[in-house]
Scaffold this active site. Sequence first.
Site, mmCIF file in Angstrom:
data_model
loop_
_atom_site.group_PDB
_atom_site.id
_atom_site.type_symbol
_atom_site.label_atom_id
_atom_site.label_comp_id
_atom_site.label_asym_id
_atom_site.label_seq_id
_atom_site.Cartn_x
_atom_site.Cartn_y
_atom_site.Cartn_z
ATOM 1 N N LYS A 204 0.860 -1.182 0.000
ATOM 2 C CA LYS A 204 0.000 0.000 0.000
ATOM 3 C C LYS A 204 0.898 1.234 0.000
ATOM 4 O O LYS A 204 1.696 1.440 0.920
ATOM 5 C CB LYS A 204 -0.918 0.010 1.224
ATOM 6 C CG LYS A 204 -1.875 1.185 1.265
ATOM 7 C CD LYS A 204 -2.786 1.100 2.486
ATOM 8 C CE LYS A 204 -3.761 2.256 2.520
ATOM 9 N NZ LYS A 204 -4.661 2.168 3.697
ATOM 10 N N ARG A 214 -10.889 9.430 1.520
ATOM 11 C CA ARG A 214 -10.809 10.087 2.828
ATOM 12 C C ARG A 214 -11.966 11.050 3.019
ATOM 13 O O ARG A 214 -12.441 11.243 4.145
ATOM 14 C CB ARG A 214 -9.453 10.783 2.972
ATOM 15 C CG ARG A 214 -8.305 9.776 3.084
ATOM 16 C CD ARG A 214 -6.933 10.422 3.020
ATOM 17 N NE ARG A 214 -5.892 9.390 3.072
ATOM 18 C CZ ARG A 214 -4.609 9.598 2.773
ATOM 19 N NH1 ARG A 214 -4.207 10.810 2.415
ATOM 20 N NH2 ARG A 214 -3.738 8.610 2.843
ATOM 21 N N LYS A 228 1.126 9.974 5.284
ATOM 22 C CA LYS A 228 1.339 8.667 5.901
ATOM 23 C C LYS A 228 2.620 8.019 5.371
ATOM 24 O O LYS A 228 2.725 6.803 5.258
ATOM 25 C CB LYS A 228 0.109 7.778 5.656
ATOM 26 C CG LYS A 228 -1.179 8.409 6.172
ATOM 27 C CD LYS A 228 -2.390 7.495 6.060
ATOM 28 C CE LYS A 228 -3.633 8.163 6.633
ATOM 29 N NZ LYS A 228 -4.816 7.274 6.654
ATOM 30 N N GLU A 244 7.687 -6.814 1.227
ATOM 31 C CA GLU A 244 6.485 -6.658 2.055
ATOM 32 C C GLU A 244 5.516 -7.816 1.842
ATOM 33 O O GLU A 244 4.986 -8.393 2.802
ATOM 34 C CB GLU A 244 5.786 -5.329 1.710
ATOM 35 C CG GLU A 244 6.510 -4.083 2.183
ATOM 36 C CD GLU A 244 6.217 -3.754 3.633
ATOM 37 O OE1 GLU A 244 5.599 -4.587 4.342
ATOM 38 O OE2 GLU A 244 6.589 -2.657 4.065
ATOM 39 N N LYS A 259 -2.072 -1.502 -3.764
ATOM 40 C CA LYS A 259 -2.931 -0.315 -3.736
ATOM 41 C C LYS A 259 -2.064 0.933 -3.825
ATOM 42 O O LYS A 259 -1.087 1.030 -3.078
ATOM 43 C CB LYS A 259 -3.750 -0.314 -2.434
ATOM 44 C CG LYS A 259 -4.708 0.863 -2.284
ATOM 45 C CD LYS A 259 -5.453 0.796 -0.949
ATOM 46 C CE LYS A 259 -6.385 1.998 -0.827
ATOM 47 N NZ LYS A 259 -7.079 2.016 0.479
ATOM 48 N N SER A 285 -10.214 5.353 -5.050
ATOM 49 C CA SER A 285 -11.179 6.439 -5.221
ATOM 50 C C SER A 285 -10.707 7.499 -6.208
ATOM 51 O O SER A 285 -11.506 8.035 -6.979
ATOM 52 C CB SER A 285 -11.467 7.079 -3.864
ATOM 53 O OG SER A 285 -10.262 7.591 -3.286
ATOM 54 N N TYR A 324 -14.979 0.586 -7.476
ATOM 55 C CA TYR A 324 -16.266 1.242 -7.284
ATOM 56 C C TYR A 324 -17.151 1.088 -8.509
ATOM 57 O O TYR A 324 -18.335 1.446 -8.456
ATOM 58 C CB TYR A 324 -16.044 2.722 -6.951
ATOM 59 C CG TYR A 324 -15.259 2.900 -5.672
ATOM 60 C CD1 TYR A 324 -15.880 2.804 -4.428
ATOM 61 C CD2 TYR A 324 -13.883 3.120 -5.691
ATOM 62 C CE1 TYR A 324 -15.166 2.930 -3.252
ATOM 63 C CE2 TYR A 324 -13.157 3.250 -4.529
ATOM 64 C CZ TYR A 324 -13.794 3.154 -3.302
ATOM 65 O OH TYR A 324 -13.076 3.260 -2.143
#
Length: 346
Positions: A204, A214, A228, A244, A259, A285, A324
Amino acid sequence: MSVSIQGAFPGRRMRRVRKHDFSRRLMAENQLSVNDLIYPMFVLEGTNRRESVASMPGIERLSIDLLLEEAAYIASLGVPAIALFPVVSQQFKSELAEEAYNVDGLVQTAVRALKAHVPELGVITDVALDPFTVHGQDGIIDDEGYVLNDITTEILIKQALSHADAGADVIAPSDMMDGRIGAIREALEQAGHINTQIMAYSAKYASNYYGPFRDAVGSTGNLKGGDKKTYQMDPANSDEALHEVAMDISEGADMVMVKPGMPYLDVVRRVKSELQVPTYAYQVSGEYAMHMAAFQNGWLKERETVMESLMCFKRAGADGVLTYFAKTVAEWLVADAAERALNLKK
């Protein structure tokens, strides 16, 4: 008398098999079906509540009663699973994110209702603390705002167990804390949840494509322009993603996530090719919002572009896609199948 060699022009004309629809279909290396789709859904508190998301046209936040109706429809289209994300009121946010593991919390209540009313639909729950923290970060922070790994993991374990106890089929830790997959897997085993699956958000990235999400869950205001980058991955790296993923698989993940999606298809391909594990991607998104803006302005054809984008995920090696567009695509595919069946009867 000259002899044509099959591998050279004109003995081999690559366009030959592209001339007809039937031969293009026969030669297609990848296929897209409803079985490849996971539909992200936003749940909010209350009853008979429906809120639009301004930055995500066509996507709504739904109270549990309306969520159940929509989930039943999604299941009727043949979509295998939904991914559930909570919209939590400010009053339930705190420094230690206690609401994340409340047995009667929004997610836990929604999961119980979903499994009671639409048992055939897979339910994937997000394990992360950002909807529940006052600062919008995915974990517990120190005085300097740095997210503390091990303390955060302790709370993530409680959150994951509360989701499994409620009946979640798949736990999806999206926080990017080190070691949390192994800790959650051990806790699930000890609690008897031996068949609860883990979909690890293993690669991610600290991406700018998450903004509309968000907005949807209400964490933008809490984050206050922060980022982040100290725990999500650097967009410059792909070797790191392999490490990872390998770590999460070794710790007990059943499947892994990359992602965002389309800007990181090279990572999807590397994960699938080099590690050969169940690999999923999230068409996030920001990707959705860009597509919708282009459609609404008449700059791109909607159906053709959406289907092409999802086929790109399949070509890269994704076993499934969180998107979506899942409901819309499922409707198209179901309608296509019905039309073919009708034509066969003629």
